[in-house]
Design a protein around this motif. Structure first.
Motif, PDB file in Angstrom:
ATOM      1  N   LEU A 111       0.830  -1.211   0.000  1.00  0.00           N
ATOM      2  CA  LEU A 111       0.000   0.000   0.000  1.00  0.00           C
ATOM      3  C   LEU A 111       0.864   1.261   0.000  1.00  0.00           C
ATOM      4  CD1 LEU A 111      -2.899  -0.783   2.531  1.00  0.00           C
ATOM      5  CD2 LEU A 111      -2.881  -1.015   0.046  1.00  0.00           C
ATOM      6  N   MET A 112       1.976   1.221   0.726  1.00  0.00           N
ATOM      7  CA  MET A 112       2.774   2.438   0.876  1.00  0.00           C
ATOM      8  C   MET A 112       3.645   2.728  -0.332  1.00  0.00           C
ATOM      9  SD  MET A 112       3.919   2.174   4.850  1.00  0.00           S
ATOM     10  CE  MET A 112       3.521   3.575   5.875  1.00  0.00           C
ATOM     11  N   ILE A 113       3.949   1.686  -1.132  1.00  0.00           N
ATOM     12  CA  ILE A 113       4.771   1.951  -2.321  1.00  0.00           C
ATOM     13  C   ILE A 113       3.930   1.921  -3.589  1.00  0.00           C
ATOM     14  CG2 ILE A 113       6.864   1.048  -1.249  1.00  0.00           C
ATOM     15  CD1 ILE A 113       6.544  -1.479  -2.913  1.00  0.00           C
ATOM     16  N   GLY A 114       2.621   1.739  -3.432  1.00  0.00           N
ATOM     17  CA  GLY A 114       1.754   1.755  -4.601  1.00  0.00           C
ATOM     18  C   GLY A 114       1.881   0.520  -5.475  1.00  0.00           C
ATOM     19  N   ALA A 115       2.082  -0.639  -4.847  1.00  0.00           N
ATOM     20  CA  ALA A 115       2.194  -1.895  -5.599  1.00  0.00           C
ATOM     21  C   ALA A 115       0.862  -2.644  -5.543  1.00  0.00           C
ATOM     22  CB  ALA A 115       3.310  -2.757  -5.021  1.00  0.00           C
ATOM     23  N   PRO A 116       0.560  -3.459  -6.581  1.00  0.00           N
ATOM     24  CA  PRO A 116      -0.713  -4.188  -6.584  1.00  0.00           C
ATOM     25  C   PRO A 116      -0.742  -5.325  -5.564  1.00  0.00           C
ATOM     26  CG  PRO A 116       0.597  -4.781  -8.496  1.00  0.00           C
ATOM     27  CD  PRO A 116       1.310  -3.649  -7.829  1.00  0.00           C
ATOM     28  N   ASP A 117       0.393  -5.863  -5.221  1.00  0.00           N
ATOM     29  CA  ASP A 117       0.460  -6.951  -4.239  1.00  0.00           C
ATOM     30  C   ASP A 117       1.929  -7.175  -3.928  1.00  0.00           C
ATOM     31  OD1 ASP A 117       0.087  -9.645  -2.901  1.00  0.00           O
ATOM     32  OD2 ASP A 117      -1.957  -9.262  -3.568  1.00  0.00           O
ATOM     33  N   MET A 118       2.232  -8.263  -3.194  1.00  0.00           N
ATOM     34  CA  MET A 118       3.625  -8.643  -3.003  1.00  0.00           C
ATOM     35  C   MET A 118       4.147  -9.216  -4.323  1.00  0.00           C
ATOM     36  SD  MET A 118       4.347  -7.943   0.173  1.00  0.00           S
ATOM     37  CE  MET A 118       5.700  -8.960   0.770  1.00  0.00           C
ATOM     38  N   ALA A 119       5.488  -9.265  -4.437  1.00  0.00           N
ATOM     39  CA  ALA A 119       6.083  -9.720  -5.694  1.00  0.00           C
ATOM     40  C   ALA A 119       5.745 -11.178  -5.975  1.00  0.00           C
ATOM     41  CB  ALA A 119       7.599  -9.534  -5.664  1.00  0.00           C
ATOM     42  N   PHE A 120       5.707 -12.019  -4.923  1.00  0.00           N
ATOM     43  CA  PHE A 120       5.426 -13.443  -5.090  1.00  0.00           C
ATOM     44  C   PHE A 120       4.231 -13.816  -4.213  1.00  0.00           C
ATOM     45  CE2 PHE A 120      10.110 -12.932  -5.344  1.00  0.00           C
ATOM     46  CZ  PHE A 120      10.265 -13.159  -6.699  1.00  0.00           C
ATOM     47  N   PRO A 121       3.022 -13.623  -4.712  1.00  0.00           N
ATOM     48  CA  PRO A 121       1.853 -13.797  -3.833  1.00  0.00           C
ATOM     49  C   PRO A 121       1.679 -15.226  -3.308  1.00  0.00           C
ATOM     50  CG  PRO A 121       1.290 -12.532  -5.780  1.00  0.00           C
ATOM     51  CD  PRO A 121       2.650 -13.085  -6.016  1.00  0.00           C
ATOM     52  N   ARG A 122       1.992 -16.231  -4.128  1.00  0.00           N
ATOM     53  CA  ARG A 122       1.822 -17.606  -3.635  1.00  0.00           C
ATOM     54  C   ARG A 122       2.854 -17.936  -2.570  1.00  0.00           C
ATOM     55  NH1 ARG A 122       0.324 -19.662  -9.370  1.00  0.00           N
ATOM     56  NH2 ARG A 122       2.440 -18.937  -9.751  1.00  0.00           N
ATOM     57  N   LEU A 123       4.100 -17.513  -2.827  1.00  0.00           N
ATOM     58  CA  LEU A 123       5.164 -17.739  -1.854  1.00  0.00           C
ATOM     59  C   LEU A 123       4.815 -17.067  -0.530  1.00  0.00           C
ATOM     60  CD1 LEU A 123       7.892 -19.181  -2.161  1.00  0.00           C
ATOM     61  CD2 LEU A 123       8.953 -16.952  -2.426  1.00  0.00           C
ATOM     62  N   ASN A 124       4.184 -15.910  -0.646  1.00  0.00           N
ATOM     63  CA  ASN A 124       3.751 -15.163   0.520  1.00  0.00           C
ATOM     64  C   ASN A 124       2.827 -16.020   1.380  1.00  0.00           C
ATOM     65  OD1 ASN A 124       3.564 -12.886   2.082  1.00  0.00           O
ATOM     66  ND2 ASN A 124       1.938 -11.944   0.861  1.00  0.00           N
ATOM     67  N   ASN A 125       1.902 -16.701   0.711  1.00  0.00           N
ATOM     68  CA  ASN A 125       0.968 -17.556   1.443  1.00  0.00           C
ATOM     69  C   ASN A 125       1.700 -18.716   2.102  1.00  0.00           C
ATOM     70  OD1 ASN A 125      -1.614 -18.252   2.295  1.00  0.00           O
ATOM     71  ND2 ASN A 125      -1.851 -19.708   0.638  1.00  0.00           N
ATOM     72  N   TRP A 126       2.707 -19.241   1.404  1.00  0.00           N
ATOM     73  CA  TRP A 126       3.465 -20.350   2.007  1.00  0.00           C
ATOM     74  C   TRP A 126       4.213 -19.866   3.243  1.00  0.00           C
ATOM     75  CZ3 TRP A 126       8.064 -23.717  -0.055  1.00  0.00           C
ATOM     76  CH2 TRP A 126       8.003 -24.963   0.558  1.00  0.00           C
ATOM     77  N   SER A 127       4.838 -18.669   3.139  1.00  0.00           N
ATOM     78  CA  SER A 127       5.534 -18.129   4.308  1.00  0.00           C
ATOM     79  C   SER A 127       4.591 -18.091   5.500  1.00  0.00           C
ATOM     80  CB  SER A 127       6.039 -16.709   4.036  1.00  0.00           C
ATOM     81  OG  SER A 127       6.983 -16.716   3.005  1.00  0.00           O
ATOM     82  N   PHE A 128       3.333 -17.689   5.253  1.00  0.00           N
ATOM     83  CA  PHE A 128       2.427 -17.674   6.397  1.00  0.00           C
ATOM     84  C   PHE A 128       2.075 -19.078   6.860  1.00  0.00           C
ATOM     85  CE2 PHE A 128      -1.654 -18.322   8.296  1.00  0.00           C
ATOM     86  CZ  PHE A 128      -1.435 -17.650   9.476  1.00  0.00           C
ATOM     87  N   TRP A 129       1.643 -19.943   5.948  1.00  0.00           N
ATOM     88  CA  TRP A 129       1.088 -21.226   6.410  1.00  0.00           C
ATOM     89  C   TRP A 129       2.136 -22.166   6.981  1.00  0.00           C
ATOM     90  CZ3 TRP A 129      -3.437 -22.093   8.174  1.00  0.00           C
ATOM     91  CH2 TRP A 129      -4.493 -21.277   7.766  1.00  0.00           C
TER      92      TRP A 129
END
Lengths: 530, 277
Positions: free
Chosen positions: A105-123
């Motif tokens: 949100l603060m850098i004006g990006a549509p999402d994280m660079a690797f959205p699926r990897l992001n989910n793995w980091s959480f789960w």
């Protein structure tokens, strides 16, 4: 980049209608930074209460001398797991939760660079958390030699010790992937015009924190892999009879461990550096020096690790080197504190809950910083090693530092995240209860430590009784106050006065240009930053 | 670098694979802990976890490959992958740095300190290699200029063949690409085979004091990385045969090549600090 992709646009807009997928699968399979950020924040809140409950048991046991409620072996499990879970389960995931929500949100990006990897980091976190909590119920109980897992004590436990190593490995995988994701997001996904030196300071602190994570989590993996092979495969890394050295573990561990300390505080600096200018209605004083100060702290964090080990029989030259490098950290930290205070100077300040937490942060974190300087002095540290003075010190930097900055950030961004204002009266009550109870709990620990009370001990000499009783009363009040925090957060998530796009008039970062709550997919077309 | 095209950055739809991967690691870790503690179910739970992990890898990478072929990674996404791979390799560098640090520590600080403590370990002299003062094992180190030197030559050559394959890919010479990749894979397998042979004929194990521990930890993790790199190269060969790569767009190939060169550099450090010195 090449330009052969003009015809591809048709395929892009069919899946991201602006409503969230429904049901459990939304959370299990999410590729949305806001959902994943929310998951991180809830997970860390749960772990905060779990590890906090362990702390309540510790304080109950220490309310008076003698053994009351738990056996010494169980007490050691409580202190160890309280530390391990607070660090890896509560503080770190909550800061990653902030990164997930706020960095795009603060850098004006549509999402994280690797959205699926992001989910793995959480789960991976619930997987590791399950393993860690399960160790309380295996034969022999949870690990009990302290969260630092020092050998030779760590060699002697049961299956919980192996499970905990593997759990920390999983946490490491999660952290490394999460950190790579954050770095790439910041380096590659900024809106046009958002140069590095225009980034909000919160983004800067996370860029540097993520670098620290990628640099040192693998080193932690080394340390605990050697523990695992020493325990199970007959290596002698930490066994003098085979030519190894248990002190080597401390070196490798603290090479990770000291940057880890800054991993937990730098994003907190970022949160406070965002909130103070908003409520002082002035731009952050000395932005450029803030960036360089954070970078210097990160650099210095690699060359101070042995100040955790002054009593291990280090040569004098080593002690002096690590003492001086440690004291050097006071310079960039001093720059930061000066800049925060200068930001407030002649500002038109209002005292909403996030501001109260941030102001308390500046004062109380500075106290923790000063006691850190005291501990940096070799002759003093040798007296205070493993006493309650150390416990007081790191709770001033970790609770009134990291945790209170996290709470400040939660109050600050809850209106954006939920679209509702939190209950300001209850928020202020929560702040005053927390700040007062925190000091009742931890300030007397300085005196206990100076008087010689060792940490990680379920029983103590009679002369420590009064301060321990005070600390326990404060501790139980501190714990109970956090239930109020849970209530306020849940209440705000479920409803409340509409927040409007920009509830804080002094805020100027990009997330406030969006609606509250922001659309499920925001900045699909990047904003232009002037 | 202005990377914003008319396209929005590709944000993939919800995916089951991260969750599958988490279940895989949870199962794998549980099985491993059970195995280490001599529980009969351990190997089976571990095998189940490994199976789930493989399932996840096939599914997830399959997903990525089909998205790549559909042209979803044409712009800014490509730069993300490049940054991501670089930082991943940096984390691997730090992983090996930790073990090298342990090696340097014991050689320069740990073992000499034990020799200084004559009251504890009378007669123990600081030397390398050593199995430590308590084990009294004579260590016969590996002769650096035998198999290790040959392995150095093999890995360096494999770096050349891989680059040659890359040139083939860039010039659109498919046969050069495939031949170069096949040679690189063959050299990788040869390296692993020779390393395996060396492990078999060695007369010390990882139980033989600090020398055995550091030797096997460093060469073992390196060998594991070579195996992983070889598997990655094989996947790349199959993808080349399937015609997935274009002369101007083939990041998967490059990522694997970076990884292979990284493994190569680690070996050179190993050769110097573990075998020669």
């Amino acid at each position: 980049m090449n330009t052969t992709t003009v015809n591809d646009t048709a395929g892009h807009h069919d899946h991201d209608h602006d409503h969230a997928p429904a049901g459990l699968m939304r959370w299990l399979t999410s590729t949305n930074h806001k959902d994943i950020g929310t998951l991180y924040l809830w997970f860390s809140l749960f772990m905060f209460f779990f590890a906090g409950a362990l702390a309540m048991l510790i304080r109950a046991e220490l309310f008076q001398p003698g053994l009351q409620y738990v056996q010494p072996a169980v007490f050691n499990q409580l202190t160890t797991m309280h530390g391990l879970i607070m660090i890896f389960g509560a503080i770190m995931p909550s800061l990653v939760g902030f990164a997930n929500w706020q960095v795009p949100l603060m850098i004006g990006a549509p999402d994280m660079a690797f959205p699926r990897l992001n989910n793995w980091s959480f789960w991976l976190l619930p997987a590791a958390g399950t393993l860690l909590i399960a160790t309380f119920f295996v034969p022999g109980g949870a690990i009990s030699g302290g969260w630092t897992m020092y050998p030779p004590l760590y060699m002697q436990g049961g299956i919980a010790y192996d499970i905990s190593i593997l759990a920390v490995h999983i946490l490491g995988v999660s952290s490394i992937m999460g950190a790579i994701n954050i770095i790439v997001t910041i380096l590659n996904m900024r809106a046009p015009g958002m140069t590095l030196m225009k980034m909000p300071l919160f983004v800067w602190t996370w860029l540097i924190t993520a670098f620290l994570l990628v640099a040192v989590m693998p080193v932690l993996a080394c340390a605990i892999t050697m523990l695992l092979t020493d325990r199970n495969f007959g290596t002698h890394f930490f066994d003098a009879a085979g030519g190894g050295d248990p002190v080597m573990f401390q070196h490798v561990f603290w090479f990770f461990g000291h940057p880890e300390v800054y991993i937990m505080i730098l994003p907190a600096f970022g949160i406070v550096s965002t909130i103070l200018p908003t409520f002082a209605r002035k731009p952050l004083f000395g932005y450029v020096s803030m960036v360089y100060a954070v970078a210097s702290i990160a650099f210095l964090s690699f060359i101070v690790w042995a100040h955790h080990m002054f009593t291990t029989g280090m040569p004098l030259g080593g002690q002096l080197f690590f003492m001086y490098t440690t004291m050097l950290i006071a310079i960039p930290t001093g720059i930061k504190v000066f800049n925060w205070v200068a930001t407030l100077w002649r500002g038109s300040i209002s005292f909403e809950t996030p501001m109260l937490f941030s102001l308390a942060f500046v004062i109380l974190f500075t106290i923790g910083g000063f006691s850190g300087l005291v501990l940096a002095l070799v002759p003093v540290d040798i007296q205070l090693q493993d006493t309650y003075y150390v416990v007081a010190h790191f709770h001033y930097v970790l609770f009134s530092g990291s945790a209170m900055a996290i709470m400040a950030g939660v109050y600050y961004w809850l209106p954006k995240w939920t679209g509702h204002m939190y209950d300001e009266k209850l928020g202020k009550l929560h702040f005053w209860l927390t700040a007062i109870a925190f000091n009742i709990t931890f300030f007397p620990m300085h005196f206990l430590g100076l008087a010689g009370m060792p940490r990680r001990i379920p029983d103590y000499a009679l002369q420590f009784a009064d301060f321990n009783a005070i600390a326990s009363v404060g501790g139980l009040l501190l714990g109970a106050s956090q239930l109020l925090f849970l209530y306020i957060v849940v209440k705000c998530a479920r409803g409340g006065a509409p927040a409007g796009d920009q509830p804080w008039e002094g805020a100027d970062t990009l997330e406030w240009t969006l609606s509250s709550p922001p659309p499920y997919h925001s900045f699909v077309t990047p904003p232009l930053v002037k | 670098m202005q990377t914003h095209t008319n396209n929005a950055y590709y944000v993939p739809p919800p995916s089951i694979w991260p969750l599958v991967g988490s279940i895989a690691l949870l199962t794998l870790a549980t099985g491993f802990a059970l195995l280490l503690n001599k529980t009969a179910a351990g190997p089976y739970v571990m095998a189940l976890g490994a199976g789930i992990l493989l399932f996840m890898l096939f599914g997830w990478f399959g997903n990525v490959i089909s998205e790549s072929l559909a042209g979803k990674y044409a712009g800014q996404e490509d730069a993300s992958f490049r940054w991501g791979m670089m930082w991943f390799i940096f984390s691997e560098v730090m992983f090996f740095a930790g073990f090298f640090g342990a090696l340097f520590y014991v050689r320069n600080i740990g073992v000499p300190m034990l020799a200084d403590a004559q009251s504890l370990w009378p007669g123990f002299a600081a030397a390398w290699p050593t199995a430590g003062p308590g084990l009294k094992t004579e260590i016969m180190p590996v002769h650096a200029w035998g198999i290790p030197a040959l392995n150095t030559l093999i890995l360096l050559t494999s770096g050349v063949t891989l680059t040659w394959a890359h040139w083939g890919l860039q010039k659109g010479k498919q046969s050069q690409l495939k031949l170069g990749l096949a040679m690189t894979i063959a050299l990788g397998i040869l390296f692993i085979g020779l390393q395996w042979y060396e492990y078999v004929v060695l007369d010390f194990t990882l139980r033989d004091g600090i020398f055995g521990a550091t030797f096997f930890m460093l060469t073992g993790f390196h060998g594991f990385h070579v195996i992983l790199g070889t598997v990655m190269l094989i996947v790349i060969l199959f993808r080349s045969l399937a015609g997935h790569f274009k002369p101007e767009r083939h990041f998967a190939f490059e990522a694997v090549a970076w990884y292979w060169h990284f493994v190569d550099v680690v070996w050179l450090l190993l050769f110097v600090f573990v075998y020669i010195l």
